[in-house]
Design an enzyme around this catalytic site. Structure first.
Site, short mmCIF file in Angstrom:
data_model
loop_
_atom_site.label_atom_id
_atom_site.label_comp_id
_atom_site.label_asym_id
_atom_site.label_seq_id
_atom_site.Cartn_x
_atom_site.Cartn_y
_atom_site.Cartn_z
N SER A 199 -3.23 14.82 17.25
CA SER A 199 -4.16 14.77 18.37
C SER A 199 -5.60 14.85 17.86
CB SER A 199 -3.84 15.91 19.35
OG SER A 199 -4.49 15.69 20.59
N LYS A 225 0.83 -1.20 0.00
CA LYS A 225 0.00 0.00 0.00
C LYS A 225 0.87 1.25 0.00
CE LYS A 225 -4.01 -2.14 2.25
NZ LYS A 225 -4.89 -2.13 3.44
N ASP A 277 5.24 -0.95 11.93
CA ASP A 277 4.03 -1.54 12.51
C ASP A 277 3.95 -1.10 13.96
OD1 ASP A 277 1.94 -3.04 13.44
OD2 ASP A 277 2.73 -4.97 12.78
N LYS A 327 -5.89 9.66 23.01
CA LYS A 327 -5.38 10.96 22.58
C LYS A 327 -5.12 11.89 23.77
CE LYS A 327 -5.22 10.19 18.19
NZ LYS A 327 -3.92 10.16 17.47
N TYR A 341 -10.95 5.92 22.36
CA TYR A 341 -10.13 6.66 21.40
C TYR A 341 -9.74 8.01 21.97
CZ TYR A 341 -8.64 9.09 17.18
OH TYR A 341 -7.92 9.81 16.26
N ASN A 363 1.29 10.52 12.26
CA ASN A 363 -0.11 10.55 11.88
C ASN A 363 -0.82 9.23 12.11
OD1 ASN A 363 -2.53 11.33 10.04
ND2 ASN A 363 -1.64 9.53 9.03
#
Length: 352
Positions: free
Chosen positions: A185, A78, A104, A223, A219, A131
């Site tokens: 973030s 990819k 990874d 963060k 999630y 990212n």
């Protein structure tokens, strides 16, 4: 506690839903112009760069004349496809200008090998944009580390990359012009209930299979831990070693973050919502590029959003946050001690 005196908005207002929708619908992050920044001779790494925000961030860096771009991806096929996409129409590209490296974040050995490759193979490195991220619909425990995967990828492995690359960047840049690390973030850091805040120890609480699972709260917590870690890091590592900041691209469609729900009813609902409320990944990527290229030492340990430095989640600035921060910092360094991170922090703390 981090200071709030320089902000034009309170952390509580910044974290409100009303403010989120105002930003999504009425604010557009400014693009970094090639007229203002020429990245010829510069090298950058972008993780999770085969799709979405990471891919668009890579494209914008190339548009600024970046000489060497490393696409750090889990799936190299990819990554090769992304490199081909980025190369299209660029007749002046040189061999090796875009490189695909395997990374990874579910594997500590992969993270340490990646950092060592950068240390030995790259003659220079100016920007590291972290990212890559994951958003699990259901709780999944990483079989290698024993940690829940949102926490493993979004927090622990990301923290390990930051600490390892502080040393890498220090050897490839002079104190007068330090390299930069951008941690991606999210607004959700200010929304999470953070039910685990009183747990001692803290990190194992996120691996409790008997606890109620809420994918949005988890999630957001992953963060939030990144923001707490960054705040504590900036107290110990001076910006002359490396400038480390956090950037929020906003809620974007086409990011691939919700791929775990692809093909499900939930996935269709989220995709539809993203198309209504979300920005394009290209617009979201502008904040990452801004945080890396335009922002300087003033952004060290800070949160960047829509081209401006603003407040992190409210808890970061409260006494409770300071207590959690201290516990989190110790546990994180203990967890990652196999990679020599305590020695790295000790080495550069002396430069304050």
């Amino acid at each position: 506690m981090a200071a709030t005196t320089t902000f034009t908005i309170t952390p509580e207002k910044e974290a409100s839903q009303l403010q989120f929708f105002r930003r999504q619908f009425l604010t557009t992050p400014p693009a970094v112009s090639p007229k203002d920044f020429d990245l010829r001779g510069k090298t950058a790494i972008v993780t999770g760069s085969n799709i979405g925000i990471g891919l668009e961030c890579a494209r914008q860096l190339l548009d600024l004349g970046l000489t060497t771009l490393i696409l750090a991806v889990r799936d190299e096929a990819k990554g090769d496809a992304a490199a081909k996409d980025l190369s299209a129409g660029r007749t002046s590209l040189q061999p090796g200008q875009i490189q695909v490296w395997k990374l990874d974040l579910s594997s500590y050995p992969s993270v340490t090998a990646f950092a060592e490759r950068a240390r030995t193979a790259l003659p220079q490195l100016h920007y590291l944009i972290l990212n890559a991220g994951i958003y699990r619909v259901n709780m999944v425990i990483n079989p290698a580390t024993g940690h829940e995967e949102d926490m493993q990828t979004n927090y622990l492995s990301t923290a390990l990359l930051v600490l390892l690359f502080i040393r890498v960047l220090s050897t490839k840049n002079a104190p007068a012009s330090p390299g930069k690390i951008v941690m991606v973030s999210s607004d959700t850091a200010g929304w999470t209930t953070f039910a685990e805040r009183d747990a001692d120890p803290l990190l194992p609480a996120f691996d409790d299979k008997t606890a109620k699972w809420d994918m949005q709260m988890r999630y957001g917590a992953s963060k939030l831990l990144g923001q707490l870690f960054l705040t504590e890091l900036a107290r110990r590592i001076p910006p002359s070693v490396a400038v480390v900041n956090a950037a929020n691209p906003g809620f974007c469609y086409g990011s691939g973050l919700t791929r775990d729900a692809k093909g499900t009813l939930l996935g269709y609902v989220v995709d539809a919502y993203a198309r209504i409320v979300g920005r394009s990944s290209a617009v979201g990527a502008r904040t990452l590029v801004d945080a890396a290229v335009r922002k300087g030492r003033e952004s060290h340990g800070q949160y960047v959003e829509d081209g401006e430095i603003g407040p992190m989640a409210p808890i970061v600035y409260k006494p409770e946050g300071a207590r959690v921060m201290s516990r989190l910092w110790k546990e994180t360094l203990d967890e990652l001690s196999f990679a020599g991170v305590k020695e790295i922090v000790g080495q550069f703390s002396d430069r304050q």
